[in-house]
Design a protein around this motif. Structure first.
Motif, mmCIF file in Angstrom:
data_model
loop_
_atom_site.group_PDB
_atom_site.id
_atom_site.type_symbol
_atom_site.label_atom_id
_atom_site.label_comp_id
_atom_site.label_asym_id
_atom_site.label_seq_id
_atom_site.Cartn_x
_atom_site.Cartn_y
_atom_site.Cartn_z
ATOM 1 N N UNK A 58 0.786 -1.222 0.000
ATOM 2 C CA UNK A 58 0.000 0.000 0.000
ATOM 3 C C UNK A 58 0.820 1.274 0.000
ATOM 4 N N UNK A 59 2.137 1.148 0.118
ATOM 5 C CA UNK A 59 2.999 2.329 0.155
ATOM 6 C C UNK A 59 3.737 2.509 -1.173
ATOM 7 N N UNK A 60 3.942 3.757 -1.555
ATOM 8 C CA UNK A 60 4.719 4.109 -2.740
ATOM 9 C C UNK A 60 5.824 5.074 -2.315
ATOM 10 N N UNK A 61 7.042 4.797 -2.779
ATOM 11 C CA UNK A 61 8.177 5.618 -2.381
ATOM 12 C C UNK A 61 8.749 6.359 -3.585
ATOM 13 N N UNK A 62 9.266 7.534 -3.339
ATOM 14 C CA UNK A 62 9.904 8.320 -4.385
ATOM 15 C C UNK A 62 11.321 7.791 -4.602
ATOM 16 N N UNK A 63 11.641 7.510 -5.849
ATOM 17 C CA UNK A 63 12.937 6.878 -6.134
ATOM 18 C C UNK A 63 13.754 7.615 -7.194
ATOM 19 N N UNK A 64 13.301 8.807 -7.593
ATOM 20 C CA UNK A 64 14.029 9.556 -8.602
ATOM 21 C C UNK A 64 14.233 10.989 -8.108
ATOM 22 N N UNK A 92 8.359 8.016 5.191
ATOM 23 C CA UNK A 92 9.145 7.723 3.986
ATOM 24 C C UNK A 92 8.356 7.986 2.717
ATOM 25 N N UNK A 93 7.060 7.756 2.748
ATOM 26 C CA UNK A 93 6.231 7.899 1.546
ATOM 27 C C UNK A 93 5.529 9.250 1.467
ATOM 28 N N UNK A 94 5.813 10.128 2.413
ATOM 29 C CA UNK A 94 5.065 11.372 2.519
ATOM 30 C C UNK A 94 5.477 12.447 1.532
ATOM 31 N N UNK A 95 6.704 12.350 0.988
ATOM 32 C CA UNK A 95 7.191 13.417 0.121
ATOM 33 C C UNK A 95 8.319 12.905 -0.760
ATOM 34 N N UNK A 96 8.743 13.758 -1.666
ATOM 35 C CA UNK A 96 9.836 13.410 -2.574
ATOM 36 C C UNK A 96 11.162 13.734 -1.913
ATOM 37 N N UNK A 97 11.655 12.798 -1.110
ATOM 38 C CA UNK A 97 12.939 12.970 -0.430
ATOM 39 C C UNK A 97 14.053 12.956 -1.477
ATOM 40 N N UNK A 98 14.874 13.984 -1.491
ATOM 41 C CA UNK A 98 15.880 14.131 -2.544
ATOM 42 C C UNK A 98 16.971 13.071 -2.483
ATOM 43 N N UNK A 99 17.255 12.594 -1.268
ATOM 44 C CA UNK A 99 18.229 11.512 -1.126
ATOM 45 C C UNK A 99 17.613 10.337 -0.368
#
Length: 305
Positions: A84-90, A205-212
């Motif tokens: 159910x979670x999606x993470x920013x990876x780019x 972790x899934x709340x925003x587009x973490x740059x690193x």
């Protein structure tokens, strides 16, 4: 969902990784380096968190331990934990793209039961000493022990306004020197578990587009509770010639360890088939030769020339 408990009753040195099929050859090389520098005095409890890794690759990685009675290598699918979670990876900031496995180290505090602490390692490094020495580092009263992100810190001192502004405004880190790299960690499982639930960690972790990526999440959450350890524990070669921009004290820290680092991290463009001039390439191939992937890695390296 599976809860992971210690593989050995005593002298248990816990080491965790996250990887997939693509990284299996590199992970095998890392495991080979740990095995070759291990001691009969300790038991080595290795756990690999994965989303997609074939049974064949699991068997190959497990074979690298050479049947040592004081080694356990377990493979745990992480998908049930992150459903159910999606993470920013780019990231536009670093111009990089990773797989979601990079976030799996955030699972450790919640899914390892009966552990006081564990070492979490990236899969693209070699360990040149007994990993038990890293595991032995005291993390009491801290959430993690880690090495400074010397390359990123140097960028902040070089008027990299975007990175500097991001670390101050988004991460709340005003002391650039305190930002750490997440490739080599000693995680205080007990203390982390007291402060954050698995849901809290994954929501963050899934709340925003973490740059690193996970590294930013950990730096954000662990502020004031980080034990900075010797740069030798996560030596990242200065292929961009940026370390000279560091304050003198930090520059001396990284220069001091470069002749004999405990761990060499072949991150990003430091892979042996890209960074051809590195003095540590031979070290990588020495351990790669002890794995079932040696020919595959050599063939790949030849094609990259």
């Amino acid at each position: 969902m599976e809860i992971i408990k210690p593989a050995f009753a005593k002298n248990n040195v816990a080491v965790c990784f996250s990887a997939n099929d693509k990284y299996a050859p590199l992970l095998a090389t890392t495991v080979a380096s740990i095995a070759e520098n291990s001691s009969a005095e300790f038991n080595y409890d290795l756990v690999v968190l994965y989303s997609a890794m074939s049974q064949e690759n699991q068997r190959k990685i497990e074979s690298v331990a050479g049947g040592r009675s004081n080694f356990s290598i377990r493979f745990v699918c992480a998908l049930p934990y992150i459903f159910g979670y999606t993470f920013f990876t780019e990231s536009e900031l670093t111009n990089t793209k990773y797989s979601e496995e990079i976030y799996y180290r955030l699972l450790a505090p919640a899914i390892f039961e009966g552990y006081e602490k564990l070492v979490f390692l990236d899969a693209d490094l070699v360990v040149r000493v007994d990993i038990a020495k890293l595991f032995d580092i005291n993390v009491k009263e801290n959430l993690v022990a880690a090495v400074r992100d010397y390359e990123g810190i140097a960028a902040c001192y070089n008027n990299n306004y975007e990175r500097t502004k991001y670390r101050i405004s988004e991460l709340g880190i005003e002391d650039f020197n305190s930002y750490f790299i997440s490739g080599v960690l000693v995680i205080n499982i007990e203390e982390f578990g007291k402060q954050f639930s698995l849901k809290q960690l994954l929501d963050m972790a899934s709340s925003k587009n973490w740059k690193q990526y996970d590294q930013d999440v950990l730096n954000f959450l662990c502020k004031g509770k980080v034990k900075i350890i010797d740069a030798a524990w996560d030596y990242v070669e200065d292929i961009k010639n940026v370390y000279t921009r560091l304050p003198a004290e930090l520059f001396e820290e990284i220069k001091k360890c470069e002749k004999n680092p405990f761990i060499v991290h072949y991150s990003a463009d430091r892979k042996p088939w890209i960074n051809l001039g590195s003095k540590f390439n031979a070290e990588f191939w020495k351990y790669a030769s002890l794995t079932p992937y040696y020919d595959k890695l050599k063939n790949f390296a030849e094609k990259c020339k």
